[in-house]
Write an enzyme that holds these catalytic residues in place. Structure first.
Site, short mmCIF file in Angstrom:
data_model
loop_
_atom_site.label_atom_id
_atom_site.label_comp_id
_atom_site.label_asym_id
_atom_site.label_seq_id
_atom_site.Cartn_x
_atom_site.Cartn_y
_atom_site.Cartn_z
N TRP A 102 0.82 -1.22 0.00
CA TRP A 102 0.00 0.00 0.00
C TRP A 102 0.85 1.26 0.00
CZ3 TRP A 102 -4.36 -0.40 -2.07
CH2 TRP A 102 -5.15 -1.55 -1.91
N ASP A 172 -1.53 6.67 6.37
CA ASP A 172 -2.58 5.80 5.85
C ASP A 172 -2.90 4.79 6.95
OD1 ASP A 172 -4.19 3.96 4.61
OD2 ASP A 172 -2.84 3.57 2.92
N LYS A 196 -12.38 -1.55 6.24
CA LYS A 196 -11.62 -2.49 7.05
C LYS A 196 -12.04 -2.40 8.51
CE LYS A 196 -8.61 -2.74 3.36
NZ LYS A 196 -7.82 -1.89 2.49
C1 PLP Z 1 -7.26 -1.31 1.57
C2 PLP Z 1 -6.19 -0.31 1.72
C3 PLP Z 1 -6.05 0.77 0.83
C4 PLP Z 1 -6.95 0.95 -0.36
O1 PLP Z 1 -8.24 1.22 0.02
P1 PLP Z 1 -9.40 1.50 -1.04
O2 PLP Z 1 -10.46 2.06 -0.16
O3 PLP Z 1 -9.75 0.20 -1.67
O4 PLP Z 1 -8.92 2.49 -2.04
C5 PLP Z 1 -5.04 1.67 1.05
N1 PLP Z 1 -4.20 1.54 2.09
C6 PLP Z 1 -4.29 0.52 2.96
C7 PLP Z 1 -3.33 0.43 4.11
C8 PLP Z 1 -5.29 -0.44 2.81
O5 PLP Z 1 -5.39 -1.45 3.67
#
Ligand code: PLP
Length: 360
Positions: A102, A172, A196
């Site tokens: 990511w 993030d 998540k």
């Molecule tokens: C799932 C995830 C993303 C991407 O998320 P989307 O909502 O599908 O764009 C980005 N960073 C991390 C750490 C993730 O787990």
């Protein structure tokens, strides 16, 4: 009806109590004779839901008053482009830490809109530990430092907040927001896709310090501009109302259970039980150093890789779902977000012990 044990990495488990409440309110929300999905986002009723949701999130994370909370769309992936567009001039250096899939995606996109430098990478250590603070080399005129606090695919997690002078830190937190206590004031910005550890897909939460709202590059599309969303209370256009409402129910669920401190204790126990089982005999393995092991996403392998497909097949038969590792890495991965009950982890650990007894 059977609710199976769901270890999905995302979209992920949502607390049963939250789903039951949404179900009960589905056809006739608040005695209004319609569902929450069917009313104007500008109605006073929905605005009250939206404001309560924000207030509860602020309470959960003790978000200081000089931070805005934005409820956006486009997923965390949209943020990869929005962050440089909003926080850096095109000729300004931005600093990124690379720790896995990511953060790498954020780097690829960030490079399109800024003079991006990767200031540290976990690659040299085989992604078994995160770079240390002393390994970060930052120059003076850096717009921000970006990192992913928890790598969802690799199961690699920071046990500290990288801080360099007063460079704004952008994190993030898509897969570990609300899982443990954090000090929001050490960040310039935090963002997370909801699917998540918050609620349904379609909502992206951004927590951003006021003074960072004035930097957007002129080319930034209106819908990508944080200041526009902040000024409009995230209602510059139609927001994802149902996802916002349901996330609000999750925030209430967390508060009823004692907030982040309480859920953190449970999360620590869940992760510890699982890693203990993985480490027990050498039958299973996870190579990440203990301080950087994720509490949310636990990848593991079987020493004899040919047993992994058998494991996954039998697990599914035992109502243990979505344990297949990300296609980029294979093996297994158990995502044990807030909504995954400790009992589900106990059932998984039992299953792993039985499987080892049969095949060890
Ligand atoms: C799932 C995830 C993303 C991407 O998320 P989307 O909502 O599908 O764009 C980005 N960073 C991390 C750490 C993730 O787990």
């Amino acid at each position: 009806m059977i609710r199976k044990h769901n270890f999905s990495a995302g979209p992920a488990a949502i607390p049963r109590e939250v789903l039951e409440r949404a179900q009960a309110e589905m056809l006739d929300w608040n005695k209004m004779g319609l569902s929450i999905m069917e009313m104007s986002h500008r109605s006073k009723e929905f605005i009250a839901v939206a404001q309560k949701s924000e207030a509860d999130l602020r309470l959960l994370l003790s978000i200081p008053n000089n931070y805005k909370v934005l409820f956006l769309q486009g997923g965390a992936t949209s943020q990869f482009g929005m962050i440089p567009l909003n926080l850096a001039r095109a000729d300004q250096v931005t600093a990124y830490i690379e720790t896995g899939m990511w953060s790498t995606k954020a780097i690829v996109e960030g490079r399109r809109y800024s003079q991006l430098e990767v200031v540290a990478s976990a690659a040299e250590k085989g992604y078994r530990s995160v770079p240390t603070q002393s390994e970060l080399n930052l120059g003076d005129d850096v717009a921000y430092l970006h990192y992913a606090s928890n790598e969802t695919v690799g199961g690699l997690s920071f046990d500290y907040v990288p801080q360099i002078g007063d460079v704004p830190v952008v994190a993030d937190m898509s897969s570990d927001i609300l899982s443990k206590e954090i000090d929001v004031s050490s960040f310039g910005m935090i963002y997370a896709g909801a699917q998540k550890n918050i609620g349904p897909a379609g909502l992206t939460v951004v927590i951003i310090r006021d003074d960072l709202l004035d930097r957007a590059q002129a080319m930034t599309p209106k819908m990508y501009n944080y200041k526009v969303h902040a000024a409009a209370g995230s209602m510059s256009n139609t927001p994802p109302t149902f996802a916002w409402y349901l996330s609000g129910l999750v925030f209430e669920w967390l508060l009823e259970r004692g907030g982040i401190a309480a859920i953190e204790q449970i999360n620590r126990r869940k992760a510890q039980k699982l890693y203990q089982e993985i480490d027990a005999t050498g039958f299973y393995k996870n190579q990440i150093v203990s301080n950087n092991r994720s509490m949310m996403n636990v990848p593991f392998n079987i020493h004899d890789a040919s047993l992994e497909s058998v494991f996954l097949e039998q697990a599914a038969k035992a109502d243990l779902l979505n344990l297949k590792g990300h296609k980029a890495v294979g093996g297994m991965r158990a995502s044990i977000y807030n909504a995954v009950a400790e009992e589900s982890v106990d059932v998984l650990v039992d299953f792993m012990q039985n499987f080892e007894r049969q095949h060890g």
